[in-house]
Design a protein around this motif. Structure first.
Motif, PDB file in Angstrom:
ATOM      1  N   PRO A 170       2.210 -15.021 -33.088  1.00  0.00           N
ATOM      2  CA  PRO A 170       3.348 -15.125 -33.664  1.00  0.00           C
ATOM      3  C   PRO A 170       4.551 -14.609 -33.006  1.00  0.00           C
ATOM      4  CG  PRO A 170       1.638 -14.485 -35.051  1.00  0.00           C
ATOM      5  CD  PRO A 170       1.094 -14.483 -33.676  1.00  0.00           C
ATOM      6  N   LYS A 171       4.329 -13.496 -32.054  1.00  0.00           N
ATOM      7  CA  LYS A 171       5.310 -12.783 -31.483  1.00  0.00           C
ATOM      8  C   LYS A 171       5.837 -13.662 -30.074  1.00  0.00           C
ATOM      9  CE  LYS A 171       6.552  -8.588 -28.949  1.00  0.00           C
ATOM     10  NZ  LYS A 171       6.148  -7.168 -28.476  1.00  0.00           N
ATOM     11  N   PHE A 172       4.946 -14.351 -29.613  1.00  0.00           N
ATOM     12  CA  PHE A 172       5.270 -15.196 -28.322  1.00  0.00           C
ATOM     13  C   PHE A 172       5.878 -16.435 -28.956  1.00  0.00           C
ATOM     14  CE2 PHE A 172       4.682 -18.444 -25.187  1.00  0.00           C
ATOM     15  CZ  PHE A 172       4.608 -17.687 -24.038  1.00  0.00           C
ATOM     16  N   PHE A 173       5.443 -17.022 -30.089  1.00  0.00           N
ATOM     17  CA  PHE A 173       6.389 -18.175 -30.677  1.00  0.00           C
ATOM     18  C   PHE A 173       7.552 -17.901 -30.912  1.00  0.00           C
ATOM     19  CE2 PHE A 173       6.972 -21.261 -34.266  1.00  0.00           C
ATOM     20  CZ  PHE A 173       6.915 -22.424 -33.487  1.00  0.00           C
ATOM     21  N   SER A 174       7.785 -16.591 -31.632  1.00  0.00           N
ATOM     22  CA  SER A 174       9.098 -16.275 -32.169  1.00  0.00           C
ATOM     23  C   SER A 174       9.829 -16.362 -31.024  1.00  0.00           C
ATOM     24  CB  SER A 174       9.134 -14.912 -32.733  1.00  0.00           C
ATOM     25  OG  SER A 174       8.289 -15.133 -33.992  1.00  0.00           O
ATOM     26  N   ARG A 175       9.824 -15.644 -29.855  1.00  0.00           N
ATOM     27  CA  ARG A 175      10.402 -15.907 -28.625  1.00  0.00           C
ATOM     28  C   ARG A 175      10.761 -17.107 -28.027  1.00  0.00           C
ATOM     29  NH1 ARG A 175       7.772 -12.943 -24.102  1.00  0.00           N
ATOM     30  NH2 ARG A 175       9.811 -13.444 -23.072  1.00  0.00           N
ATOM     31  N   HIS A 176       9.823 -18.158 -28.127  1.00  0.00           N
ATOM     32  CA  HIS A 176       9.827 -19.403 -27.690  1.00  0.00           C
ATOM     33  C   HIS A 176      10.906 -20.150 -28.423  1.00  0.00           C
ATOM     34  CE1 HIS A 176       7.594 -23.548 -27.252  1.00  0.00           C
ATOM     35  NE2 HIS A 176       8.763 -23.294 -26.712  1.00  0.00           N
ATOM     36  N   VAL A 177      10.818 -19.785 -30.031  1.00  0.00           N
ATOM     37  CA  VAL A 177      11.849 -20.473 -30.760  1.00  0.00           C
ATOM     38  C   VAL A 177      13.271 -20.006 -30.497  1.00  0.00           C
ATOM     39  CG1 VAL A 177      12.674 -20.606 -33.235  1.00  0.00           C
ATOM     40  CG2 VAL A 177      10.179 -20.981 -32.735  1.00  0.00           C
ATOM     41  N   ARG A 178      13.306 -18.670 -30.165  1.00  0.00           N
ATOM     42  CA  ARG A 178      14.814 -18.082 -29.947  1.00  0.00           C
ATOM     43  C   ARG A 178      15.199 -18.482 -28.631  1.00  0.00           C
ATOM     44  NH1 ARG A 178      16.214 -11.694 -29.518  1.00  0.00           N
ATOM     45  NH2 ARG A 178      14.388 -11.977 -27.882  1.00  0.00           N
ATOM     46  N   PHE A 179      14.454 -18.834 -27.484  1.00  0.00           N
ATOM     47  CA  PHE A 179      14.866 -19.396 -26.232  1.00  0.00           C
ATOM     48  C   PHE A 179      15.288 -20.864 -26.461  1.00  0.00           C
ATOM     49  CE2 PHE A 179      12.965 -22.548 -23.222  1.00  0.00           C
ATOM     50  CZ  PHE A 179      13.873 -22.349 -22.302  1.00  0.00           C
ATOM     51  N   THR A 180      14.572 -21.657 -27.401  1.00  0.00           N
ATOM     52  CA  THR A 180      14.976 -22.898 -27.416  1.00  0.00           C
ATOM     53  C   THR A 180      15.997 -23.178 -28.306  1.00  0.00           C
ATOM     54  OG1 THR A 180      12.488 -23.526 -27.656  1.00  0.00           O
ATOM     55  CG2 THR A 180      14.176 -25.331 -28.226  1.00  0.00           C
ATOM     56  N   LYS A 181      16.472 -22.278 -28.982  1.00  0.00           N
ATOM     57  CA  LYS A 181      17.876 -22.493 -29.614  1.00  0.00           C
ATOM     58  C   LYS A 181      18.833 -22.227 -28.673  1.00  0.00           C
ATOM     59  CE  LYS A 181      20.846 -20.421 -33.300  1.00  0.00           C
ATOM     60  NZ  LYS A 181      20.910 -19.032 -34.360  1.00  0.00           N
TER      61      LYS A 181
END
Length: 276
Positions: A205-216
């Motif tokens: 979950p933590k890595f995915f959250s960073r992934h989503v923020r980067f993509t934004k």
């Protein structure tokens, strides 16, 4: 030229977020179009009825040609995507956890192998669907064809769990959520939540959250190339620009300015989006 996005049949709404169709024809006497492509946090099935595109891993430089049907789980690496001269793509974009529910394959396995030829998962009959898409006269017909493809496979769909209603929150709030609150909302302990999350999404979950923020951050720059990285870092909730640079180096293998230069050189925007 611009992609068209469709809302799926209501009976598929809990599984599929969107259906995208794009058809781009270019002059065969000129160089093929190439675009920098971000690692999007969306699990998808792609159909290519005509020319098949090729992608180059921007870090390893390995190039592969896509099959006619491509199944993509967690994508955490930047690509350079080269279109064919007759580029028709139909994408099924799944709800978070939807591809796991459809296939019954833990998404960590998808992460390990990056992508799958649709024939290996659905059998050679998937070519009948691709042929039907090639012969369809309108995008509305193509939408119906992919919906029928899904309806034929939902009989073995995994049941919805409480966590499946929580997963979209990470996308909705651009990764700026507290994981323990999501676990509580899903009625799971932190350890249970992380295990179920990895099974569905392939990432922690933590890595995915960073992934989503980067993509934004990438998509904000793609849609507004004159915006400064300081402005984008602020809009995406980064503590400072150095944290944004760190994420770009991890997910894109380059600093933000390299990506900004590449986006300025692309022929046109692909209108990439984050869906929730």
């Amino acid at each position: 030229m611009h992609p068209q996005f469709y809302t799926p049949h209501p009976a598929l709404g809990g599984l599929v977020n969107n259906i995208m169709i794009s058809h781009i024809k270019t002059d065969g006497a000129k160089a093929r179009l190439t675009f920098p492509f971000p690692p999007l946090p969306e699990h998808c099935i792609f159909f290519y009825p005509f020319d098949k595109p090729a992608n180059e891993n921007a870090i390893t430089k390995k190039t592969t040609v896509h099959p006619r049907c491509l199944v993509v789980g967690p994508n955490t690496e930047r690509l350079n995507l080269t279109f064919g001269y007759d580029h028709l793509v139909i994408k099924i974009g799944f709800q978070p956890g939807g591809l796991y529910r459809l296939l019954g394959i833990p998404m960590a396995e998808m992460l390990k192998y990056k992508e799958f030829d649709g024939q290996d998962i659905f059998g050679p009959e998937v070519n009948d669907t691709v042929d039907a898409l090639a012969n369809a006269a309108t995008n509305e017909e193509r939408k119906t064809i992919v919906e029928d493809f899904l309806f034929s496979r939902v009989v073995k769909l995994k049941k919805t769990m409480a966590i499946d209603f929580v997963l979209p929150d990470i996308l909705k709030y651009s990764g700026l959520v507290k994981i323990d609150q999501l676990a509580k909302k899903a009625c799971l302990s932190s350890r249970q939540f992380e295990r179920a999350f990895k099974e569905r999404m392939g990432l922690s979950p933590k890595f995915f959250s960073r992934h989503v923020r980067f993509t934004k951050a990438w998509l904000l720059k793609e849609s507004n190339t004159v915006a400064t990285w300081t402005e984008i870092a602020y809009k995406c909730g980064y503590f400072d620009q150095m944290h944004l640079i760190r994420d770009f180096q991890e997910f894109a293998g380059a600093n933000p300015q390299v990506i900004a230069d590449a986006l300025k050189q692309q022929p046109f925007s692909l209108d990439n989006r984050i869906f929730y």
